[in-house]
Scaffold this motif. Structure first.
Motif, PDB file in Angstrom:
ATOM      1  N   GLN A   9      12.517   6.403  78.629  1.00  0.00           N
ATOM      2  CA  GLN A   9      11.896   7.294  77.848  1.00  0.00           C
ATOM      3  C   GLN A   9      10.040   7.851  77.546  1.00  0.00           C
ATOM      4  OE1 GLN A   9      14.641   9.718  75.288  1.00  0.00           O
ATOM      5  NE2 GLN A   9      16.468   8.612  76.980  1.00  0.00           N
ATOM      6  N   VAL A  10      10.115   6.620  76.669  1.00  0.00           N
ATOM      7  CA  VAL A  10       9.829   6.350  75.580  1.00  0.00           C
ATOM      8  C   VAL A  10       8.235   5.824  76.644  1.00  0.00           C
ATOM      9  CG1 VAL A  10       7.473   4.859  74.029  1.00  0.00           C
ATOM     10  CG2 VAL A  10       9.871   4.861  73.621  1.00  0.00           C
ATOM     11  N   ARG A  54       2.157   9.754  80.634  1.00  0.00           N
ATOM     12  CA  ARG A  54       1.900  10.929  80.901  1.00  0.00           C
ATOM     13  C   ARG A  54       2.689  11.062  82.825  1.00  0.00           C
ATOM     14  NH1 ARG A  54      -1.093  14.493  77.616  1.00  0.00           N
ATOM     15  NH2 ARG A  54      -1.585  12.969  75.537  1.00  0.00           N
ATOM     16  N   GLU A  55       3.471   9.957  83.095  1.00  0.00           N
ATOM     17  CA  GLU A  55       3.761  10.498  84.143  1.00  0.00           C
ATOM     18  C   GLU A  55       4.596  11.418  84.742  1.00  0.00           C
ATOM     19  OE1 GLU A  55       5.656   6.823  86.229  1.00  0.00           O
ATOM     20  OE2 GLU A  55       5.938   5.847  84.849  1.00  0.00           O
ATOM     21  N   ILE A  56       5.211  12.174  83.351  1.00  0.00           N
ATOM     22  CA  ILE A  56       6.178  13.207  83.499  1.00  0.00           C
ATOM     23  C   ILE A  56       5.259  14.475  82.671  1.00  0.00           C
ATOM     24  CG2 ILE A  56       8.363  12.539  84.848  1.00  0.00           C
ATOM     25  CD1 ILE A  56       7.906  13.125  80.902  1.00  0.00           C
ATOM     26  N   LYS A  81       3.304   7.953  68.379  1.00  0.00           N
ATOM     27  CA  LYS A  81       2.664   6.830  67.345  1.00  0.00           C
ATOM     28  C   LYS A  81       1.400   6.171  68.576  1.00  0.00           C
ATOM     29  CE  LYS A  81       6.875   5.218  65.504  1.00  0.00           C
ATOM     30  NZ  LYS A  81       7.688   3.737  64.848  1.00  0.00           N
ATOM     31  N   LYS A  82       1.926   6.256  69.744  1.00  0.00           N
ATOM     32  CA  LYS A  82       0.533   6.548  70.221  1.00  0.00           C
ATOM     33  C   LYS A  82      -0.332   6.767  71.335  1.00  0.00           C
ATOM     34  CE  LYS A  82      -0.759   3.800  75.130  1.00  0.00           C
ATOM     35  NZ  LYS A  82       0.393   3.529  76.320  1.00  0.00           N
ATOM     36  N   LEU A  83       0.349   8.261  71.703  1.00  0.00           N
ATOM     37  CA  LEU A  83      -0.369   9.212  72.098  1.00  0.00           C
ATOM     38  C   LEU A  83      -1.494  10.304  71.048  1.00  0.00           C
ATOM     39  CD1 LEU A  83       1.913  10.522  75.119  1.00  0.00           C
ATOM     40  CD2 LEU A  83       0.077   8.799  74.987  1.00  0.00           C
ATOM     41  N   GLY A  84      -0.874  10.376  69.797  1.00  0.00           N
ATOM     42  CA  GLY A  84      -1.034  10.576  68.657  1.00  0.00           C
ATOM     43  C   GLY A  84      -0.078  11.818  68.698  1.00  0.00           C
ATOM     44  N   GLU A  85      -0.451  12.505  67.069  1.00  0.00           N
ATOM     45  CA  GLU A  85       0.724  13.163  66.731  1.00  0.00           C
ATOM     46  C   GLU A  85       0.528  14.621  66.865  1.00  0.00           C
ATOM     47  OE1 GLU A  85       3.490  14.563  64.301  1.00  0.00           O
ATOM     48  OE2 GLU A  85       3.150  12.278  64.508  1.00  0.00           O
ATOM     49  N   GLY A  86       1.327  15.014  67.518  1.00  0.00           N
ATOM     50  CA  GLY A  86       1.811  16.118  68.016  1.00  0.00           C
ATOM     51  C   GLY A  86       1.601  16.310  69.599  1.00  0.00           C
TER      52      GLY A  86
END
Length: 398
Positions: free
Chosen positions: A252-253, A259-261, A276-281
């Motif tokens: 899932q993570v 961003r495959e889905i 945590k990797k992509l940014g809050e929100g």
């Protein structure tokens, strides 16, 4: 919630393994992770799901003087847990078993879990705990007896990238499950869990609430209803709706991080890890139009533990799970709710947590109250599990 549910009929597994377990008498327990039955009366031994744990049990030790030794059930599989308790004498070593509601329906009436003594003085927070938690099907058995203490819970839906599905970025809008199942915007960009016990009920809920099918109880499908659900999913699979099917939390993570889905029926902690990797929100966890897969984890006292010298401390530990400290850390680390969420907020204030953390806890309390207004509950041992499993294999093979 970690929810890698077995795709085998759990009731039948329990019947077979009960008989095998009596003959095996502990032989299989050698393969389980060691859980010390310490002579120290302040040491509590636990066995069960990872998500029931604190990430750092020293927090509990500092505040209560009680130590926790915890061993995780292999694969977080309800069938494996039932087999372990029946065939492997888990109760000889573990004081408490932690799992999502369902195992107590089998293990309680069979005498593997003790009936909770609600009058124990150590259980001081029991009376103020709301019935929606303490009288739920996750802790009360089919015989009407109270086997568990609610530990944590949530209402699962799906994670999504707001800009990809064309909704406001704040995550506050109710979104239909239609966006996951049959929306051209997400076709070929949706991920779906392989396990029927997690995915079939939410599909049934969508079909029921959208008027596409007559389904009595999405959490307890009849064989005919299971066929309707799978027929729908097979058609959507053949239409190319799902980019991939997944098994684990780690998948899932990864799918979100890469961003495959654009949308995925997942556990809320997966969205937190991705952010945590992509940014809050960056990823939001959905409020839905139709409802949720609501679940609750509970702590159950093994029958053997009632005969040991630390029963008082076992009940003190159960009371700790109803209190503010445990609830605050679970909400902060995983976004989960649970009984007495107001005590979590008060704990954070009293212990001078940063304003942002206090605000997040208040948001978590509001989130749980909002979601729990919609009456949909998960069922880990449905009446027709055999039929659902057989139908589900059609979907996986399509």
């Amino acid at each position: 919630m970690e929810d890698k549910i077995s795709t085998t009929c759990q009731l039948e597994l329990a019947r077979r393994d009960f008989l095998k377990g009596i003959a095996a008498a502990g032989a299989a327990f050698a393969v389980l992770p060691s859980v010390s039955a310490s002579a120290e009366t302040n040491t509590i031994t636990g066995y069960g799901v990872t998500t029931a744990q604190l990430k750092d049990w020293s927090v509990m030790e500092k505040s209560t003087g009680l130590k926790m030794e915890f061993s995780t059930v292999a694969g977080n599989d309800i069938g494996a847990l039932i087999r372990d308790v029946i065939s492997s004498n888990v109760g000889d070593k573990a004081d408490l078993v932690f799992f999502a509601g369902g195992s107590h329906n089998i293990l309680g009436p069979r005498g593997f879990y003790a009936v909770l003594d609600e009058k124990r003085p150590e259980l001081s927070l029991w009376e103020r705990t709301a019935d929606v938690w303490k009288r739920s099907s996750a802790v009360v058995g089919p015989d009407g007896k109270q086997y568990g203490v609610p530990v944590t819970g949530n209402a699962d839906s799906f994670g999504y990238f707001p800009e990809k599905i064309g909704v406001p970025a704040d995550g506050q809008q109710d979104i239909s499950w239609q966006m996951l199942f049959e929306n051209d915007r997400t076709r070929g960009r949706a991920a779906f869990a392989k396990t029927w016990n997690y995915s079939a009920p939410s599909t049934a809920l969508y079909l029921k609430e959208s008027g596409k099918a007559k389904i009595e109880n999405p959490a307890d499908l009849s064989p005919a209803e299971a066929k309707i659900v799978v027929d729908f999913l097979v058609a959507r699979k053949k239409a190319g709706q799902f980019k991939t099917l997944f098994n684990s939390f780690e998948e899932q993570v990864q799918l979100l991080n890469s961003r495959e889905i654009d949308i995925i029926n997942c556990w809320e902690p997966a969205t937190r890890e991705a952010n945590k990797k992509l940014g809050e929100g960056a990823v939001r966890y959905a409020y839905t139009v139709e409802g949720y897969t609501k679940w609750g984890q509970a702590a159950y006292i093994t029958t053997q533990a009632t005969k040991r010298s630390n029963l008082s401390n076992i009940y003190k530990t159960l009371n700790y799970f109803l209190g503010g400290e445990y609830r605050a850390y679970q909400a902060k680390e995983r976004g989960y709710g649970g009984p007495n969420m107001d005590l979590a907020v008060q704990y954070a204030v009293d212990n001078h947590w940063p304003d942002a953390d206090v605000a997040n806890l208040k948001e978590n309390l509001a989130k749980i109250e909002r979601k729990y207004k919609k009456p949909f509950v998960a069922n880990y041992a449905p009446s027709n599990a055999d039929a659902i499993e057989q139908e589900w294999q059609r979907f996986l093979s399509a």
